[in-house]
Design a protein around this motif. Structure first.
Motif, PDB file in Angstrom:
ATOM      1  N   PHE A  56       0.267  -3.060  13.208  1.00 49.68           N
ATOM      2  CA  PHE A  56       0.644  -1.943  13.506  1.00 49.68           C
ATOM      3  C   PHE A  56       1.620  -1.520  12.714  1.00 49.68           C
ATOM      4  N   TRP A  57       1.030   0.062  11.987  1.00 52.63           N
ATOM      5  CA  TRP A  57       2.498   0.043  11.506  1.00 52.63           C
ATOM      6  C   TRP A  57       2.833   2.071  12.030  1.00 52.63           C
ATOM      7  N   ASN A  58       3.083   3.101  13.190  1.00 50.71           N
ATOM      8  CA  ASN A  58       3.119   3.514  13.537  1.00 50.71           C
ATOM      9  C   ASN A  58       4.267   4.654  14.153  1.00 50.71           C
ATOM     10  N   PRO A  59       5.514   4.631  12.171  1.00 50.41           N
ATOM     11  CA  PRO A  59       6.672   5.193  12.145  1.00 50.41           C
ATOM     12  C   PRO A  59       6.314   6.331  13.066  1.00 50.41           C
ATOM     13  N   LEU A  60       7.486   7.437  13.775  1.00 45.41           N
ATOM     14  CA  LEU A  60       7.604   7.936  13.934  1.00 45.41           C
ATOM     15  C   LEU A  60       8.161   9.404  12.371  1.00 45.41           C
ATOM     16  N   ILE A  61       7.636  10.312  12.349  1.00 48.92           N
ATOM     17  CA  ILE A  61       7.855  11.757  11.153  1.00 48.92           C
ATOM     18  C   ILE A  61       8.928  12.499  11.593  1.00 48.92           C
ATOM     19  N   ASP A  62       9.554  13.415  10.779  1.00 51.38           N
ATOM     20  CA  ASP A  62       9.832  14.205  10.948  1.00 51.38           C
ATOM     21  C   ASP A  62       9.672  16.099  10.239  1.00 51.38           C
ATOM     22  N   PHE A  63       8.881  16.518  10.802  1.00 52.86           N
ATOM     23  CA  PHE A  63       8.939  17.951  10.291  1.00 52.86           C
ATOM     24  C   PHE A  63       9.999  19.424  10.547  1.00 52.86           C
ATOM     25  N   GLU A  64       9.467  19.264   8.705  1.00 55.39           N
ATOM     26  CA  GLU A  64      11.004  20.725   9.455  1.00 55.39           C
ATOM     27  C   GLU A  64       9.424  22.095   9.211  1.00 55.39           C
ATOM     28  N   THR A  65      10.176  22.543  10.460  1.00 53.98           N
ATOM     29  CA  THR A  65       8.970  23.934  10.617  1.00 53.98           C
ATOM     30  C   THR A  65       9.574  25.017  10.064  1.00 53.98           C
ATOM     31  N   SER A  66       9.466  26.341   9.934  1.00 56.71           N
ATOM     32  CA  SER A  66       9.646  27.747   9.731  1.00 56.71           C
ATOM     33  C   SER A  66      11.203  27.882  10.154  1.00 56.71           C
ATOM     34  N   ASP A  67      11.026  27.541  11.370  1.00 58.58           N
ATOM     35  CA  ASP A  67      12.130  28.073  12.443  1.00 58.58           C
ATOM     36  C   ASP A  67      13.718  26.567  12.566  1.00 58.58           C
ATOM     37  N   ALA A  68      13.076  25.659  11.806  1.00 65.04           N
ATOM     38  CA  ALA A  68      14.155  24.576  10.959  1.00 65.04           C
ATOM     39  C   ALA A  68      14.268  23.943  12.503  1.00 65.04           C
ATOM     40  N   LEU A 108       0.627  -1.506   0.194  1.00 60.70           N
ATOM     41  CA  LEU A 108      -0.060  -0.076  -0.367  1.00 60.70           C
ATOM     42  C   LEU A 108       0.949   0.955  -0.056  1.00 60.70           C
ATOM     43  N   THR A 109       0.914   2.275  -0.910  1.00 61.60           N
ATOM     44  CA  THR A 109       0.924   3.588  -0.641  1.00 61.60           C
ATOM     45  C   THR A 109       0.207   4.493  -0.480  1.00 61.60           C
ATOM     46  N   ILE A 110       1.586   5.651   0.718  1.00 61.85           N
ATOM     47  CA  ILE A 110       0.479   5.872   1.816  1.00 61.85           C
ATOM     48  C   ILE A 110       1.178   7.492   1.320  1.00 61.85           C
ATOM     49  N   THR A 111       0.407   8.726   2.076  1.00 63.87           N
ATOM     50  CA  THR A 111       0.834  10.365   2.190  1.00 63.87           C
ATOM     51  C   THR A 111       1.019  10.444   3.209  1.00 63.87           C
ATOM     52  N   VAL A 112       2.057  11.177   3.828  1.00 66.67           N
ATOM     53  CA  VAL A 112       2.721  11.225   5.275  1.00 66.67           C
ATOM     54  C   VAL A 112       2.251  12.337   5.871  1.00 66.67           C
ATOM     55  N   THR A 113       0.735  12.217   6.754  1.00 64.70           N
ATOM     56  CA  THR A 113       0.374  13.678   7.208  1.00 64.70           C
ATOM     57  C   THR A 113       1.112  13.918   8.225  1.00 64.70           C
ATOM     58  N   ASP A 114      -0.143  14.993   9.081  1.00 59.11           N
ATOM     59  CA  ASP A 114       0.562  14.846  10.358  1.00 59.11           C
ATOM     60  C   ASP A 114      -0.874  14.327  12.042  1.00 59.11           C
ATOM     61  N   ASP A 115      -1.575  13.583  11.290  1.00 59.24           N
ATOM     62  CA  ASP A 115      -2.559  12.804  11.568  1.00 59.24           C
ATOM     63  C   ASP A 115      -2.340  11.385  12.024  1.00 59.24           C
ATOM     64  N   ARG A 116      -2.987  11.047  13.288  1.00 51.76           N
ATOM     65  CA  ARG A 116      -2.062  10.323  14.447  1.00 51.76           C
ATOM     66  C   ARG A 116      -2.388   9.120  14.268  1.00 51.76           C
ATOM     67  N   HIS A 117      -3.523   8.650  13.624  1.00 51.76           N
ATOM     68  CA  HIS A 117      -4.202   7.551  13.666  1.00 51.76           C
ATOM     69  C   HIS A 117      -2.929   6.559  12.271  1.00 51.76           C
ATOM     70  N   SER A 118      -3.069   5.406  13.176  1.00 50.26           N
ATOM     71  CA  SER A 118      -2.385   4.136  12.166  1.00 50.26           C
ATOM     72  C   SER A 118      -2.741   3.455  11.433  1.00 50.26           C
ATOM     73  N   ILE A 119      -2.019   2.457  10.720  1.00 49.77           N
ATOM     74  CA  ILE A 119      -2.024   1.765   9.494  1.00 49.77           C
ATOM     75  C   ILE A 119      -1.776   0.462  10.762  1.00 49.77           C
TER      76      ILE A 119
END
Length: 234
Positions: free
Chosen positions: A192-204, A165-176
């Protein structure tokens, strides 16, 4: 004379199976036999009247009902009840739940928001092939990822089943969730698939959150199909 013959049974490995054989008009000189007849024609006598040759594997209950205890693949066969000159047989099919199951994402985490991730769910060594369903939180998304592939191998019919399955990563906290179910039973396994994701914010700065689906950005890919039929292994 056999009044109620046995009927075909399906049992999950590790459970018991029962075959009914109700006999009427039985004379004192008539014997009632239970026999096991394998696919290659080999016949093994299990019992005569109420006498069992293997009391750890079999039991006779009530009116000559045969109990096959703790079934495994080697117990799959025809079971024949013989009362006098009457004979009736039924087949035992044995199902086995997947021995192992994995759910992995590619590329490996951490992920950035908006990244595409392939998630592969695999269930190994089941009999018959399991059914795979996908969930996002409580939502069943199997209709968006309905394809799965089973590799069936060997004369005993064990299989590995894979769905991607191909997904697009978002900040939604629901698991697959990937749920593998053994057909015709209520037996299933869940990963369950619940890996942590890494966001870049404006202040880095970076923060870790969970991955999920974005809208309908889901696809399924069938990655492996190879079936070995019974005739191929003769």
């Amino acid at each position: 004379m056999i009044r109620v013959p046995p009927s075909n049974q399906t049992a999950v490995a590790g459970t018991d199976a029962r075959f009914t054989c109700q006999v009427s008009e039985r004379r004192d000189i008539d014997y009632v036999f239970w026999k096991k007849v394998t696919v290659d024609g080999f016949t093994d006598v299990i019992s005569y009247n109420l006498n069992l040759l293997n009391t750890s594997k079999y039991a006779i209950e009530g009116d000559f009902t045969l109990q096959v205890r703790n079934v495994h693949v080697q117990d799959e066969a025809w079971y024949e009840c013989q009362a006098g000159v009457d004979r009736a047989r039924a087949h035992l099919a044995v199902e086995v739940m997947a021995a192992n199951m994995t759910l992995v994402g590619s590329p490996e985490p951490p992920f950035k928001k908006g990244a595409f991730v392939n998630i592969t769910c695999s269930a190994y060594h089941s009999r018959p092939p399991v059914h795979i369903r996908w969930y996002h939180g409580r939502s069943d998304i199997t209709s968006l990822a309905a394809h799965s592939c089973s590799q069936i191998y060997g004369p005993e019919g064990f299989s590995d089943t894979t769905s991607m399955l191909t997904i697009t990563v978002t900040d939604d906290r629901h698991s697959i969730r990937c749920v593998a179910s053994l057909p015709g039973t209520n037996i299933s396994r869940t990963e369950f698939w619940n890996p942590l994701i890494d966001f870049e914010t404006s202040d880095a700065t970076r923060s870790s959150r969970y991955s999920s689906l974005l809208g309908m950005s889901v696809s399924a890919i069938c990655v492996l199909v190879y079936v070995v039929t019974w005739s191929d292994v003769q």
